[in-house]
Design an enzyme around this catalytic site. Structure first.
Site, PDB file in Angstrom:
ATOM      1  N   ASN A 112       0.820  -1.226   0.000  1.00  0.00           N
ATOM      2  CA  ASN A 112       0.000   0.000   0.000  1.00  0.00           C
ATOM      3  C   ASN A 112       0.850   1.272   0.000  1.00  0.00           C
ATOM      4  OD1 ASN A 112      -1.979  -1.895   0.352  1.00  0.00           O
ATOM      5  ND2 ASN A 112      -2.828  -1.012   2.230  1.00  0.00           N
ATOM      6  N   TYR A 156      -2.783  -0.271   8.337  1.00  0.00           N
ATOM      7  CA  TYR A 156      -3.523   0.060   7.105  1.00  0.00           C
ATOM      8  C   TYR A 156      -3.794   1.572   7.082  1.00  0.00           C
ATOM      9  CZ  TYR A 156      -7.243   0.263   3.618  1.00  0.00           C
ATOM     10  OH  TYR A 156      -7.997   0.580   2.521  1.00  0.00           O
TER      11      TYR A 156
HETATM   12  N1  LIG Z   1     -13.242  -1.730  -0.519  1.00  0.00           N
HETATM   13  C1  LIG Z   1     -13.172  -0.771   0.393  1.00  0.00           C
HETATM   14  O1  LIG Z   1     -14.001  -0.691   1.327  1.00  0.00           O
HETATM   15  C2  LIG Z   1     -12.101   0.273   0.309  1.00  0.00           C
HETATM   16  C3  LIG Z   1     -12.252   1.414   1.078  1.00  0.00           C
HETATM   17  C4  LIG Z   1     -11.271   2.410   1.002  1.00  0.00           C
HETATM   18  C5  LIG Z   1     -10.173   2.242   0.192  1.00  0.00           C
HETATM   19  N2  LIG Z   1     -10.061   1.093  -0.556  1.00  0.00           N
HETATM   20  C6  LIG Z   1      -8.872   0.987  -1.403  1.00  0.00           C
HETATM   21  O2  LIG Z   1      -9.285   0.890  -2.763  1.00  0.00           O
HETATM   22  C7  LIG Z   1      -8.308   0.190  -3.516  1.00  0.00           C
HETATM   23  C8  LIG Z   1      -8.997  -0.905  -4.312  1.00  0.00           C
HETATM   24  O3  LIG Z   1      -9.516  -1.817  -3.399  1.00  0.00           O
HETATM   25  P1  LIG Z   1     -10.794  -2.728  -3.750  1.00  0.00           P
HETATM   26  O4  LIG Z   1     -11.869  -2.424  -2.777  1.00  0.00           O
HETATM   27  O5  LIG Z   1     -11.076  -2.654  -5.207  1.00  0.00           O
HETATM   28  O6  LIG Z   1     -10.231  -4.166  -3.347  1.00  0.00           O
HETATM   29  P2  LIG Z   1      -9.880  -5.433  -4.243  1.00  0.00           P
HETATM   30  O7  LIG Z   1      -9.262  -6.390  -3.312  1.00  0.00           O
HETATM   31  O8  LIG Z   1     -11.077  -5.828  -5.015  1.00  0.00           O
HETATM   32  O9  LIG Z   1      -8.795  -4.878  -5.269  1.00  0.00           O
HETATM   33  C9  LIG Z   1      -7.489  -4.643  -4.849  1.00  0.00           C
HETATM   34  C10 LIG Z   1      -6.613  -5.213  -5.942  1.00  0.00           C
HETATM   35  O10 LIG Z   1      -5.251  -4.963  -5.585  1.00  0.00           O
HETATM   36  C11 LIG Z   1      -4.510  -6.043  -6.088  1.00  0.00           C
HETATM   37  N3  LIG Z   1      -3.252  -6.236  -5.361  1.00  0.00           N
HETATM   38  C12 LIG Z   1      -3.095  -6.674  -4.100  1.00  0.00           C
HETATM   39  N4  LIG Z   1      -1.799  -6.791  -3.811  1.00  0.00           N
HETATM   40  C13 LIG Z   1      -1.125  -6.434  -4.933  1.00  0.00           C
HETATM   41  C14 LIG Z   1       0.240  -6.346  -5.276  1.00  0.00           C
HETATM   42  N5  LIG Z   1       1.201  -6.703  -4.409  1.00  0.00           N
HETATM   43  N6  LIG Z   1       0.582  -5.936  -6.522  1.00  0.00           N
HETATM   44  C15 LIG Z   1      -0.380  -5.596  -7.421  1.00  0.00           C
HETATM   45  N7  LIG Z   1      -1.707  -5.653  -7.158  1.00  0.00           N
HETATM   46  C16 LIG Z   1      -2.054  -6.077  -5.932  1.00  0.00           C
HETATM   47  C17 LIG Z   1      -5.381  -7.265  -5.883  1.00  0.00           C
HETATM   48  O11 LIG Z   1      -5.050  -8.283  -6.807  1.00  0.00           O
HETATM   49  C18 LIG Z   1      -6.784  -6.715  -6.092  1.00  0.00           C
HETATM   50  O12 LIG Z   1      -7.288  -7.036  -7.362  1.00  0.00           O
HETATM   51  C19 LIG Z   1      -7.294  -0.318  -2.486  1.00  0.00           C
HETATM   52  O13 LIG Z   1      -6.183   0.552  -2.442  1.00  0.00           O
HETATM   53  C20 LIG Z   1      -8.041  -0.230  -1.164  1.00  0.00           C
HETATM   54  O14 LIG Z   1      -7.170  -0.046  -0.062  1.00  0.00           O
HETATM   55  C21 LIG Z   1     -10.998   0.109  -0.530  1.00  0.00           C
HETATM   56  C1  LIG Z   2     -12.910  -1.166   7.969  1.00  0.00           C
HETATM   57  C2  LIG Z   2     -13.144  -1.832   6.659  1.00  0.00           C
HETATM   58  C3  LIG Z   2     -11.882  -2.171   5.943  1.00  0.00           C
HETATM   59  C4  LIG Z   2     -12.024  -1.931   4.453  1.00  0.00           C
HETATM   60  C5  LIG Z   2     -10.930  -1.020   3.950  1.00  0.00           C
HETATM   61  C6  LIG Z   2     -11.241   0.456   4.132  1.00  0.00           C
HETATM   62  O1  LIG Z   2     -10.258   1.248   3.531  1.00  0.00           O
END
Ligand SMILES: NC(=O)c1ccc[n+]([C@@H]2O[C@H](COP(=O)([O-])OP(=O)(O)OC[C@H]3O[C@@H](n4cnc5c(N)ncnc54)[C@H](O)[C@@H]3O)[C@@H](O)[C@H]2O)c1
Ligand SMILES: CCCCCCO
Length: 299
Positions: A112, A156
């Site tokens: 991250n 995180y």
């Molecule tokens: N889903 C949520 O509630 C949420 C909330 C806030 C922020 N985010 C952020 O949004 C972004 C996308 O998350 P998402 O919800 O689509 O989750 P997701 O898990 O569907 O997608 C994340 C992707 O990152 C890829 N990934 C993981 N490790 C990796 C690595 N070492 N190299 C390359 N790719 C890698 C995974 O293969 C996955 O497809 C992330 O940065 C996450 O932290 C998500």
């Molecule tokens: C608290 C829920 C965790 C999902 C990732 C928020 O960035």
């Protein structure tokens, strides 16, 4: 509704995490926006996602390269050099990958935080107008955890908060580099991100199970992606967007300390603001006075 300041049609875009929940939906929208090239960098190939994208990609703009964010700076440079060979230039980089498992927190930091810094700085050098580039845009997907740290996910939260500050810092250089940067902080979005959410002491937080059946509002990845694209089209350097519950809004992040070399201009600005406010107060007072006199004469 934010004004469209960046026309995405004809642009060369690199998206990291493009097969992820938010990333995949963002790719669909970018294809519909008529981008010239869309390079999907992802840790693993996803046949079904690729097939679905191909079904809407009549112009064949999508390409894929295997990319692990933990591969280090040198390998990252090599991957981006290959992309430059293919595209000629990169207009927009979207850092959209990330994990939420703190058990081995060196990994979450590597993915991250360090990984995102690596890709940003490599793209930065390639885009930098002061170094022969064309300028460009870097979109860093942070999280609401950067705005309100999660007690159960301190590492995180730190990675996301670090990326937010990193992005804000680099954005100050835009006048020289021609590179626009901003952060987008999604709220809780219903993706696979939740399937592996472990506390730094290794305890499985079972968010998915805890959320099931609760009247707990989340957003769909489609709604989140729509706001990611809106934020990109708004093209506001140095800002922080929050996209939560299907809404997109700007978050004001205040600076609480002024560097010594900026203090003088900061104090001068404060004095100018104070003088302007005093003038406005005087004008308002005199207007009130003249209205009062008119009333007295007519009354
Ligand atoms: N889903 C949520 O509630 C949420 C909330 C806030 C922020 N985010 C952020 O949004 C972004 C996308 O998350 P998402 O919800 O689509 O989750 P997701 O898990 O569907 O997608 C994340 C992707 O990152 C890829 N990934 C993981 N490790 C990796 C690595 N070492 N190299 C390359 N790719 C890698 C995974 O293969 C996955 O497809 C992330 O940065 C996450 O932290 C998500
Ligand atoms: C608290 C829920 C965790 C999902 C990732 C928020 O960035």
């Amino acid at each position: 509704m934010e004004e469209v300041k960046l026309d995405l049609s004809g642009k060369n875009i690199v998206i990291i995490g493009g097969f992820g929940g938010i990333g995949f939906e963002t790719c669909k929208l970018l294809i519909q926006k008529g981008v010239a090239n869309l390079m999907i960098l992802h840790k693993t190939w996803n046949e079904s996602a690729s097939k679905e994208l191909r079904s809407i990609d009549a112009a064949g703009v999508c390409q894929y390269m295997e990319f692990d964010l933990t591969c280090g700076l040198e390998k990252t440079r090599q991957v981006f050099a290959q992309i430059m060979e293919k595209f000629g230039s990169i207009d927009v980089l979207i850092n959209g990958a990330g994990i939420c498992d703190e058990q081995d927190f060196s990994i979450i930091i590597a993915v991250n935080f360090t990984g995102t810094i690596n890709t940003t700085l490599v793209a930065y050098d390639l885009m930098d107008k002061s170094r022969g580039g064309k300028g460009g845009v870097v979109v860093n997907i942070s999280s609401v955890a950067a705005l309100t740290p999660f007690p159960v996910l301190p590492v995180y939260s730190a990675t996301k908060g670090g990326i937010l500050n990193f992005t804000r810092a680099l954005a100050h250089l835009e006048p020289k580099t021609g590179i626009t940067l901003y952060s987008i902080c999604p709220g809780i979005t219903d993706t696979k991100h939740w399937e592996q959410v472990r506390h730094f002491q290794g305890r499985e937080l079972c968010f998915k199970e805890k959320m099931r059946g609760r009247p707990f509002s989340t957003q769909t990845p489609m709604a989140c992606a729509a706001n990611v694209v809106k934020a990109i089209e708004a093209h506001k350097n140095g800002v922080t967007w929050m996209c939560d519950l299907g809404q997109l809004k700007l978050v004001e992040i205040k600076n609480f300390w002024t560097p010594p070399h900026h203090r003088q201009e900061h104090e001068q600005q404060e004095q100018q603001d104070e003088q302007q406010q005093n003038q406005e107060n005087e004008q308002n007072a005199s207007k009130k006075g003249s209205r009062k006199r008119k009333l007295q004469v007519s009354g």
